[in-house]
Design an enzyme around this catalytic site. Sequence first.
Site, PDB file in Angstrom:
ATOM      1  N   HIS A 114      -0.461   0.109  -9.431  1.00 26.77           N
ATOM      2  CA  HIS A 114      -0.999  -1.038  -8.663  1.00 26.77           C
ATOM      3  C   HIS A 114      -1.856  -1.946  -9.877  1.00 26.77           C
ATOM      4  O   HIS A 114      -3.134  -2.553  -9.639  1.00 26.77           O
ATOM      5  CB  HIS A 114      -2.471   0.024  -8.768  1.00 26.77           C
ATOM      6  CG  HIS A 114      -3.072  -0.596  -6.879  1.00 26.77           C
ATOM      7  ND1 HIS A 114      -3.002  -0.249  -5.906  1.00 26.77           N
ATOM      8  CD2 HIS A 114      -3.028  -2.255  -6.877  1.00 26.77           C
ATOM      9  CE1 HIS A 114      -3.466  -1.296  -5.211  1.00 26.77           C
ATOM     10  NE2 HIS A 114      -3.468  -1.631  -5.345  1.00 26.77           N
ATOM     11  N   ARG A 151       1.011  -1.142  -0.205  1.00 25.90           N
ATOM     12  CA  ARG A 151       0.058  -0.390  -0.082  1.00 25.90           C
ATOM     13  C   ARG A 151       1.187   1.517   0.597  1.00 25.90           C
ATOM     14  O   ARG A 151       1.477   1.205   0.688  1.00 25.90           O
ATOM     15  CB  ARG A 151      -0.842  -0.237   1.167  1.00 25.90           C
ATOM     16  CG  ARG A 151      -2.339  -1.133   1.139  1.00 25.90           C
ATOM     17  CD  ARG A 151      -2.993  -0.212   0.443  1.00 25.90           C
ATOM     18  NE  ARG A 151      -4.392  -1.567  -0.098  1.00 25.90           N
ATOM     19  CZ  ARG A 151      -4.432  -2.468  -0.834  1.00 25.90           C
ATOM     20  NH1 ARG A 151      -3.220  -2.411  -1.621  1.00 25.90           N
ATOM     21  NH2 ARG A 151      -5.625  -3.040  -0.440  1.00 25.90           N
TER      22      ARG A 151
HETATM   23  N1  LIG Z   1      -0.684  -4.509  -5.148  1.00 26.58           N
HETATM   24  C1  LIG Z   1      -1.583  -5.426  -5.528  1.00 26.58           C
HETATM   25  O1  LIG Z   1      -2.329  -5.718  -6.513  1.00 26.58           O
HETATM   26  C2  LIG Z   1      -2.497  -6.011  -4.043  1.00 26.58           C
HETATM   27  C3  LIG Z   1      -2.483  -6.769  -4.690  1.00 26.58           C
HETATM   28  C4  LIG Z   1      -2.832  -7.916  -3.128  1.00 26.58           C
HETATM   29  C5  LIG Z   1      -2.721  -7.358  -2.346  1.00 26.58           C
HETATM   30  N2  LIG Z   1      -1.421  -6.342  -1.906  1.00 26.58           N
HETATM   31  C6  LIG Z   1      -1.580  -6.140  -0.863  1.00 26.58           C
HETATM   32  O2  LIG Z   1      -0.380  -7.348   0.332  1.00 26.58           O
HETATM   33  C7  LIG Z   1      -0.873  -7.408   1.353  1.00 26.58           C
HETATM   34  C8  LIG Z   1      -0.249  -8.572   2.159  1.00 26.58           C
HETATM   35  O3  LIG Z   1      -1.811  -9.425   1.946  1.00 26.58           O
HETATM   36  P1  LIG Z   1      -1.432 -10.946   1.697  1.00 26.58           P
HETATM   37  O4  LIG Z   1      -2.388 -11.637   1.622  1.00 26.58           O
HETATM   38  O5  LIG Z   1      -0.480 -11.713   1.869  1.00 26.58           O
HETATM   39  O6  LIG Z   1      -1.989 -10.564   3.358  1.00 26.58           O
HETATM   40  P2  LIG Z   1      -1.756 -11.726   5.258  1.00 26.58           P
HETATM   41  O7  LIG Z   1      -2.050 -13.237   3.999  1.00 26.58           O
HETATM   42  O8  LIG Z   1      -2.375 -10.909   6.181  1.00 26.58           O
HETATM   43  O9  LIG Z   1       0.141 -11.296   5.173  1.00 26.58           O
HETATM   44  C9  LIG Z   1       0.037 -10.490   5.754  1.00 26.58           C
HETATM   45  C10 LIG Z   1       1.385 -10.840   6.178  1.00 26.58           C
HETATM   46  O10 LIG Z   1       2.138  -9.302   7.156  1.00 26.58           O
HETATM   47  C11 LIG Z   1       2.585  -9.353   8.635  1.00 26.58           C
HETATM   48  N3  LIG Z   1       2.222  -8.452   9.222  1.00 26.58           N
HETATM   49  C12 LIG Z   1       1.133  -7.686   9.605  1.00 26.58           C
HETATM   50  N4  LIG Z   1       1.241  -6.859  10.204  1.00 26.58           N
HETATM   51  C13 LIG Z   1       2.371  -6.957  10.547  1.00 26.58           C
HETATM   52  C14 LIG Z   1       3.404  -5.559  11.772  1.00 26.58           C
HETATM   53  N5  LIG Z   1       3.331  -4.710  12.525  1.00 26.58           N
HETATM   54  N6  LIG Z   1       4.901  -6.632  11.930  1.00 26.58           N
HETATM   55  C15 LIG Z   1       5.032  -7.240  11.255  1.00 26.58           C
HETATM   56  N7  LIG Z   1       4.754  -8.200  10.427  1.00 26.58           N
HETATM   57  C16 LIG Z   1       3.053  -7.912  10.378  1.00 26.58           C
HETATM   58  C17 LIG Z   1       1.219 -10.504   8.998  1.00 26.58           C
HETATM   59  O11 LIG Z   1       2.470 -11.357  10.687  1.00 26.58           O
HETATM   60  P3  LIG Z   1       1.397 -12.782  10.559  1.00 26.58           P
HETATM   61  O12 LIG Z   1       1.822 -13.954   9.266  1.00 26.58           O
HETATM   62  O13 LIG Z   1       2.222 -12.677  11.980  1.00 26.58           O
HETATM   63  O14 LIG Z   1       0.248 -12.267  11.015  1.00 26.58           O
HETATM   64  C18 LIG Z   1       1.887 -11.498   7.821  1.00 26.58           C
HETATM   65  O15 LIG Z   1       2.717 -12.622   7.798  1.00 26.58           O
HETATM   66  C19 LIG Z   1      -2.115  -6.654   1.922  1.00 26.58           C
HETATM   67  O16 LIG Z   1      -2.632  -6.944   2.684  1.00 26.58           O
HETATM   68  C20 LIG Z   1      -2.697  -5.324   0.574  1.00 26.58           C
HETATM   69  O17 LIG Z   1      -2.037  -4.522   1.048  1.00 26.58           O
HETATM   70  C21 LIG Z   1      -1.117  -5.604  -2.974  1.00 26.58           C
END
Ligand SMILES: NC(=O)c1ccc[n+]([C@@H]2O[C@H](COP(=O)([O-])OP(=O)(O)OC[C@H]3O[C@@H](n4cnc5c(N)ncnc54)[C@H](OP(=O)(O)O)[C@@H]3O)[C@@H](O)[C@H]2O)c1
Length: 306
Positions: free
Chosen positions: A269, A221
């Site tokens: 994006h 983000r």
């Molecule tokens: N650019 C694009 O096209 C696009 C597309 C899709 C998604 N995204 C972005 O990618 C993000 C991640 O997606 P995802 O599906 O992989 O999410 P996810 O499965 O919820 O994984 C989030 C990861 O971040 C870690 N995390 C959260 N808060 C943290 C903190 N304060 N300190 C350290 N680590 C932290 C979590 O730790 P834990 O494992 O310990 O919970 C987890 O490993 C989304 O939220 C979205 O913003 C972007």
Amino acid sequence: MNITVCFDKLDPAPWVKALQLALPEARVSAWSPGATQADLAIVWAPPQQFIDEQPALQALFNIGAGVDALLKLRLPAGLQVVRLDDAGMSVQMAEYVCHAVIRHFREFDAYDDNAKAGQWSYRKPRNRADFAVGVMGLGVLGERVAKALQVFEFPVNGYSRSPKQIDGVRCFAGQAQLGEFLQASRILVNLMPLTPETEDILCRATLSQLPRGGYLVNVARGRHLVDEDLIALLDEGHLGGATLDVFRTEPLPAGHPFWQHPKITVTPHTSARTLREESVAQMVGKIHALQRGEPIRGVVDPQRGY
Ligand SMILES: NC(=O)c1ccc[n+]([C@@H]2O[C@H](COP(=O)([O-])OP(=O)(O)OC[C@H]3O[C@@H](n4cnc5c(N)ncnc54)[C@H](OP(=O)(O)O)[C@@H]3O)[C@@H](O)[C@H]2O)c1
């Protein structure tokens, strides 16, 4: 069962059609103010009015992985928020990040410049061991990206909130290990959710801990990154470059310094797009599971913010 579809800046019609086809027993329609009460909603950045007018909803299905926009709304306690998990996004994210990392590591931008100038010019091969990649966020997307990078034999570090064990990945967890993780990572890939804890986390204090020549890939983000701090670190020569797919304001405004910066690559994006067919199939599977009273993956914890 009544299902309503409410999207910001996206045509709901093809989604209504696909959902109706997959769920013939349900009544699926696009939301408009004053619409009848629905049991479930499929949403992307809906207005607060939508939530306020639909008190009978049991669950909201978000057609993206990030729920930051949704959690800014006043949601009734007990309303289940369900995110997309993977649904064709992780392979796209893996190819985008590997492309950015390899393009930087192999200096393809410099080769492009040489080719445009008609120059046949070799560059000294770089040592892969000096280009450890740090994946910040080891969730659905981050873990897939870490595994894809291993195929190219980059050393891979990972950072998450809770401790993780992933074969071949040096894992760090929690605020206490953030410095060690950054210092060990020449290329930083951000794949964390946007929460109050992670907003502005890519700032001078953190990015300056990357080794000199460090490189940033931000695919999570725009609000994770303090724009001015990145530009200053690039201009001072501490960082070598950045590939940015997400921005504080989207579309990235005309005249924003990122557009013209020689060390920054901008994409609109697009690193991991929502794929309608895969997403509808996943949501329909979860709707059926909910009807059978079974647990489903991807339920958001509003306290945690992801
Ligand atoms: N650019 C694009 O096209 C696009 C597309 C899709 C998604 N995204 C972005 O990618 C993000 C991640 O997606 P995802 O599906 O992989 O999410 P996810 O499965 O919820 O994984 C989030 C990861 O971040 C870690 N995390 C959260 N808060 C943290 C903190 N304060 N300190 C350290 N680590 C932290 C979590 O730790 P834990 O494992 O310990 O919970 C987890 O490993 C989304 O939220 C979205 O913003 C972007």
